[in-house]
Design an enzyme around this catalytic site. Sequence first.
Site, short mmCIF file in Angstrom:
data_model
loop_
_atom_site.label_atom_id
_atom_site.label_comp_id
_atom_site.label_asym_id
_atom_site.label_seq_id
_atom_site.Cartn_x
_atom_site.Cartn_y
_atom_site.Cartn_z
N GLU A 307 0.77 -1.12 0.22
CA GLU A 307 -0.19 -0.11 -0.17
C GLU A 307 0.81 1.32 0.02
O GLU A 307 0.51 2.30 0.69
CB GLU A 307 -1.00 -0.04 1.09
CG GLU A 307 -1.96 -1.21 0.91
CD GLU A 307 -3.00 -1.17 2.13
OE1 GLU A 307 -4.21 -1.26 1.82
OE2 GLU A 307 -2.58 -0.84 3.35
C1 ACM Z 1 -2.52 -5.21 3.86
O1 ACM Z 1 -3.54 -5.72 4.05
N1 ACM Z 1 -2.31 -4.08 3.54
C2 ACM Z 1 -1.31 -6.15 3.64
#
Ligand code: ACM
Length: 668
Positions: A307
């Site tokens: 992310e």
């Molecule tokens: C995640 O759930 N950002 C690995």
Amino acid sequence: MVATSLQAQSQPEVLMPVPKSIEWTNDPFRIPADFSVNIEGPDGLLNGSLGQYTQGFIQRLGSLTGYLKLPTLPTQQNAYAHLTISIELVSSVELGVDESYQLTVEGQGVQLSAATDIGAMRGLETLLQLVAYDAEGPYIRGVRIQDEPRFGWRGLLLDVSRHFMPVHVVKRTLDGMAAVKMNVLHWHLCDDHGWRVELKNSPELHEKASNGEYYTQDQIHEIVAYAAERGIRVMPEVDVPGHASAILTAYPELGSKDTTYALQIYAGIFDPTLDPTNEATYDRLQIVFEEMATLFPDGYFHIGGDENEGKHWEENEEIQAFMKEKGYADQHELQNYFNVRLQEILAPLGKKMMGWDEILDGDLPTSAMIQAWRGWIAEPENLPHARAARKGHQVVVSMGYYIDLLLPAESHYLADPMPVEGALTEEQAENILGGEACMWAELITPASIDSRLWPRTAAVAERLWSPVAVNDVASMYRRLEVMNRHLELLGLQHLSFADQYVRRTAVHAEDQATLRTLLGVCEPMKGYTRNTNGTLYTVNSPYNLFVDACTADASQALAFKQEVEAWIENGDPAAAEAIRSRCITWSNLKTDLEFFQRIPEGKALQTHLKGLVTLSQLAAQLTEPGAAENADLLEKAEAALEVYKTPQARTDLMLVPTVQKLLDHIKS
Ligand code: ACM
């Protein structure tokens, strides 16, 4: 009916995870009051992990049987012991350890043999699940079992950044993991909400970025040892370069933006990102990883990598110039540069690097291991686990195992870690090492975590241990009920948490009973919908409301759903009778209880209760002969479903989907 009960007798549904091979016999072992245990194998076993584990086993056996005269210690030279455990070697706790065991229970005694002490621990858990009781007292069911796991990596990710989990909570989680034969604690130790490790060489991290909630090095040693005594590895995660608000709170000079940083309090994806063009970033990570490597002996080290949206990289001219100079086309190539630098730090420390599947987006050496989680980004044969395994990376799968989504156990249970058929060759499939349930902690606290983890994590544990053909959902739910009792015996509080809510919220028995009824039919809003935009709650909000007491598999709604599905499938009048009988009880509930006016969420709960009464009345009528021709009834049901599908107190009334199914069936 006769066939069912005979089958139930010869194949009791008591084991979870289901062993690879099992043969029930009619030769049970009666547990005597002086039950004795002998361990055969290398010298010194009694003082080692298996000796301690066996002591714990004997204590739990005492609790299960109610026997007070059990000896408290196993021996190493008793040829006449009732239980003989024999092992060949004491293993270090590492990936690939032999966890197989053979267990024979017969009238004369019990034999548990395994190649390693860890295999014997797995077998002791199975043995406890075989304890039963009849008029003559406690016994162990007669059985011959040969067992070994389908996958060598069966993990649980514990996020202790969003909400810190004290040592005793981590320990009881490890107890639960051992009970269902899981073998990796993936410890998510930092994120935007806090850094949780005491580091002597980088003290700014725990001093400035933890709000005082972190594990001392002694506590980390204690937990790693506690896990090892249960045959569980502990793999740390330092999530970089994104999810870095905490690290940058301690070391703002390592950020990609010239700004001030603070710990986040809401849920979401945040912009603070380490600067991958700054050598000081690697100098700091070198120091951090070196010290962490001494705290965590496991051979794997997780660097996160998820992310990172690269916003602060885009805004930074120097970073853009660096990318141009290196010829990087996008942020993924820059992140790959960062990942490779990290791998160069970790390899000399003896650590194999692991990261979330975003790290696949660059040209990463196949020596890095991938944790696949994004199940929505491609067609099935090209999902990250398949893509990574094809490229030659080892893979751990978490798609389908996000416990924090509050989906029913069934959905996790039916998610297989293997990619769809045809996606991988046999050799590539060997790269899928197993899976991990993920317990993200935005909306949980030390008090509520057990009720989120258990018993659903046991369903994931079975998926990762048992043969692929073990996939009967109804049996899984029945056995989760059995596991609930074993887990409570270990001190887990997954059931008592809801009881505390009831006692705290209502004084009178009738009010308490109403709350219990509602807890049996309501579930927290699914996915991440409970926390609209991530801003409905902060890390400091109370998480002891009705929604927190509700669980992902509301027991009475589930039973109702199973009855309705059975009736739809076979039209059995007995099934219709079961539905009507349940619905009559519900439809007689009083909805005008005065206490609804005196508790914070009373109005919302009263609406749910009215929904329960209304929908159960309608459901009973829908199962009557001639319902399909009753236009007025169908219209009323349609309208009621429309009203009661609206969540209340951040929970869904779980009769709604089932009555909808019933209505659709009648109309079809
Ligand atoms: C995640 O759930 N950002 C690995």
